[in-house]
Design a protein around this motif. Structure first.
Motif, short mmCIF file in Angstrom:
data_model
loop_
_atom_site.label_atom_id
_atom_site.label_comp_id
_atom_site.label_asym_id
_atom_site.label_seq_id
_atom_site.Cartn_x
_atom_site.Cartn_y
_atom_site.Cartn_z
N SER A 75 0.92 -1.19 -0.21
CA SER A 75 0.04 -0.07 0.00
C SER A 75 0.97 1.39 -0.10
O SER A 75 0.43 2.21 -0.59
CB SER A 75 -0.83 0.02 1.28
N ARG A 76 1.87 1.36 0.69
CA ARG A 76 2.79 2.44 0.88
C ARG A 76 3.49 2.74 -0.38
O ARG A 76 3.80 3.81 -1.07
CB ARG A 76 3.84 2.08 2.21
N THR A 79 1.06 4.18 -2.90
CA THR A 79 0.88 5.56 -2.35
C THR A 79 2.08 6.55 -2.82
O THR A 79 1.86 7.57 -3.54
CB THR A 79 0.61 5.90 -1.05
N ARG A 80 3.11 5.91 -2.65
CA ARG A 80 4.33 6.79 -2.73
C ARG A 80 4.68 7.10 -4.63
O ARG A 80 4.66 8.27 -4.82
CB ARG A 80 5.53 6.18 -2.25
N SER A 83 1.91 9.42 -5.91
CA SER A 83 1.98 10.87 -5.57
C SER A 83 3.15 11.38 -6.59
O SER A 83 3.03 12.56 -6.90
CB SER A 83 2.25 11.04 -4.18
#
Length: 87
Positions: A75-76, A79-80, A83
């Motif tokens: 998930s991280r 997300t990174r 963005s």
């Protein structure tokens, strides 16, 4: 040092697993860094993310990391990269 045969064997097994798990964890970090570096450079990350997710899932299935940790790290990563790509 253990004198009991079963404990000596258990120590050998634990050492073999420790070395194997360390290699898996190292590869996970390498794959995650590759995804982040590609995202920062503005390169496409789809294939890199797919490979990183595959390795995270494999590590979780083998018990090297917990399945919740694998999910959190995936998930991280997404997300990174999202963005960075302006999505």
């Amino acid at each position: 040092m253990a004198n009991i045969k079963s404990q000596i064997k258990r120590n050998r097994q634990n050492e073999a697993r420790r070395v194997r798990n360390r290699a898996v964890r190292s590869e996970l970090r390498t794959r995650e860094k590759a995804v982040i570096a590609a995202a920062e450079a503005g390169e496409p990350t789809d294939e890199l993310i797919r490979l990183a997710q595959k390795r995270l899932d494999k590590a979780a299935a083998k018990g090297v990391i917990h399945r919740n940790e694998a999910g959190r790290r995936k998930s991280r990563l997404i997300t990174r990269t999202a963005s960075r790509n302006g999505a």
